[in-house]
Design an enzyme around this catalytic site. Structure first.
Site, PDB file in Angstrom:
ATOM      1  N   ARG A  21       0.828  -1.202   0.000  1.00 38.52           N
ATOM      2  CA  ARG A  21       0.000   0.000   0.000  1.00 38.52           C
ATOM      3  C   ARG A  21       0.866   1.258   0.000  1.00 38.52           C
ATOM      4  NH1 ARG A  21      -5.260  -1.730   3.622  1.00 38.52           N
ATOM      5  NH2 ARG A  21      -5.274  -3.893   2.959  1.00 38.52           N
ATOM      6  N   SER A 136     -21.187 -14.288  14.988  1.00 37.02           N
ATOM      7  CA  SER A 136     -20.754 -13.191  14.128  1.00 37.02           C
ATOM      8  C   SER A 136     -20.957 -13.505  12.653  1.00 37.02           C
ATOM      9  CB  SER A 136     -19.265 -12.916  14.409  1.00 37.02           C
ATOM     10  OG  SER A 136     -18.729 -11.966  13.526  1.00 37.02           O
ATOM     11  N   SER A 188     -19.418  -2.662   3.653  1.00 34.13           N
ATOM     12  CA  SER A 188     -18.819  -1.582   2.880  1.00 34.13           C
ATOM     13  C   SER A 188     -18.086  -2.013   1.622  1.00 34.13           C
ATOM     14  CB  SER A 188     -17.850  -0.797   3.762  1.00 34.13           C
ATOM     15  OG  SER A 188     -16.775  -1.617   4.183  1.00 34.13           O
ATOM     16  N   LYS A 247     -17.247   9.045   8.914  1.00 34.17           N
ATOM     17  CA  LYS A 247     -17.678   8.802   7.538  1.00 34.17           C
ATOM     18  C   LYS A 247     -18.740   9.833   7.154  1.00 34.17           C
ATOM     19  CE  LYS A 247     -16.014   4.093   7.286  1.00 34.17           C
ATOM     20  NZ  LYS A 247     -15.144   4.131   8.453  1.00 34.17           N
ATOM     21  N   THR A 277      -6.796   8.947  26.010  1.00 35.96           N
ATOM     22  CA  THR A 277      -7.156  10.367  26.019  1.00 35.96           C
ATOM     23  C   THR A 277      -8.398  10.580  25.152  1.00 35.96           C
ATOM     24  OG1 THR A 277      -4.853  11.035  26.323  1.00 35.96           O
ATOM     25  CG2 THR A 277      -6.348  12.689  25.416  1.00 35.96           C
TER      26      THR A 277
END
Length: 403
Positions: A21, A136, A188, A247, A277
């Site tokens: 990539r 799942s 997606s 998104k 954080t």
């Protein structure tokens, strides 16, 4: 030991498969999205972005930018700590209340990303519920898979969107043991949508909780942007609805919604929430403005659906192998990792079209594709330029056309 040689071998393996990539160095241009600058050696050139997850262009929306600018000047840049130690800003509590209302739930909890919200919630539920089995969908996102694995409990997989197989899997489990059915609304990479009510029917039959990832649907479906569960009037049947702010809402962060006890348990036991954080209040302010804006602007969702349908039609008319999709996702089949990367590079450098190749492990080997995400801001002219460029590439490489 030559550690570096092992790293080099691992990278070479990825490169040899055509899966290496490379980040495209781009600068989005405020007010001109989906136009962007692509930074290359010796300068920059204009490109049209066709693969952004900012599905509605809300990262450029004036109301969102204004809200973030105000928050920056009012409270500063950072949150100052974890949520438990000085890091809960009023923008966080306002946003959580807004998100809970969006999905018709009692409470919500913010995370730094959608990945973390899935991983933290599913792993925490697996540890808190003794003997729970998580069932799942086989195409669930990597973050859901990671959460289930990190939970360390038993898990079962059901065939993608196959309600009969889900029923069979649940039927084989102890009827008195706790169970969670985890699935997505919009998947997606293929753009298909889960049959929410059918899954809920089976889960209810077997006394299972339901966990729905609405990451690729929030903001874009339903009368107020509550996702497919709002559109299909199924939200009240789902115990936990997870979403993202990165998104359709155009900012950053993730969240879960559910009843107060569920949210409080995750808040109290999830290490990746407790020890992280919190989101910058500037991001929270932008997300809050985006959620509120999209609740009131159905025309943006309507335009988005029209643009996606238009692109699918144009690709089909050109004989390009657009894969079937009932959502806003527009995948074009290539089927070879190295070629997919080569086509992507050629579109970027020769045609000013930026679309990333989608290769393994994001999709199975042999199903590599280009994944287009048209927005309300992609014009007819942009679509015509895209189809023309793809047609030239398909001719050049003598690629298979759609039947």
């Amino acid at each position: 030991m030559d550690y570096d040689s092992y790293f080099s071998q691992a990278l070479e393996q990825v490169k040899s498969e055509g899966r290496y990539r490379v980040f495209a160095d781009i600068s989005r241009r405020r007010g001109e999205f989906p136009r962007a600058w692509h930074h290359v050696q010796g300068g920059q050139r204009e490109v049209t972005v066709w693969c952004s997850n900012d599905y509605l262009g809300m990262g450029q929306n004036p109301a969102v930018v204004k809200a973030m600018e105000k928050a920056l000047h009012d409270v500063g840049a950072g949150s100052g700590g974890t949520r438990n130690i000085s890091g809960t800003n009023h923008y966080h509590t306002l946003l959580e209340s807004e998100l809970a209302g969006l999905h018709g739930k009692e409470a919500a909890l913010l995370f730094t990303s959608g990945y973390i919200s899935n991983e933290a919630t599913l792993s925490t539920l697996a540890k808190v519920l003794p003997g729970v089995t998580i069932v799942s969908d086989e195409l669930n996102h990597a973050s859901m898979i990671a959460g289930i694995r990190h939970g360390g409990g038993p898990k079962k997989i059901f065939k993608h969107n196959d309600v009969a197989h889900l029923d069979a899997v649940l039927s084989a489990l102890d009827p008195d043991a706790p169970k969670i059915v985890a699935f997505e609304s919009v998947y997606s990479m293929d753009g298909d949508i889960a049959p929410l009510h059918d899954i809920c029917d089976v889960a209810q039959k077997h006394g299972a909780m339901t966990y729905l990832d609405e990451v690729h649907a929030v903001g874009m479906y339903g009368d107020t942007g509550g996702g497919v569960s709002e559109r299909d009037q199924a939200a009240e049947r789902i115990d936990i609805i997870e979403g993202t702010l990165a998104k359709a809402f155009g900012i950053m962060g993730g969240y879960i919604t559910g009843n107060e006890n569920i949210i409080d348990v995750v808040r109290s036991f999830a290490p990746s929430f407790i020890f992280t954080t919190s989101l910058s209040p500037v991001l929270a302010a932008g997300a809050l403005a985006s959620v509120r804006y999209l609740k009131q602007n159905q025309e943006l969702r309507d335009c988005h659906q029209e643009r996606a349908a238009r692109l699918k039609t144009l690709l089909g008319e050109a004989g390009l192998p657009v894969m079937p999709s009932v959502s806003h996702i527009v995948p074009v089949f290539v089927g070879n990792a190295a070629l997919c990367k080569q086509i992507s590079d050629e579109l970027l450098y020769d045609h000013g079209i930026y679309v990333q190749p989608i290769n393994y492990p994001t999709v199975p080997r042999g199903t590599e594709r280009l994944r287009f995400t048209p927005t309300p801001l992609h014009s007819d002219q942009m679509m015509a330029q895209l189809v023309q460029a793809l047609d030239k590439v398909w001719i050049k490489y003598q690629l298979e056309r759609a039947a």
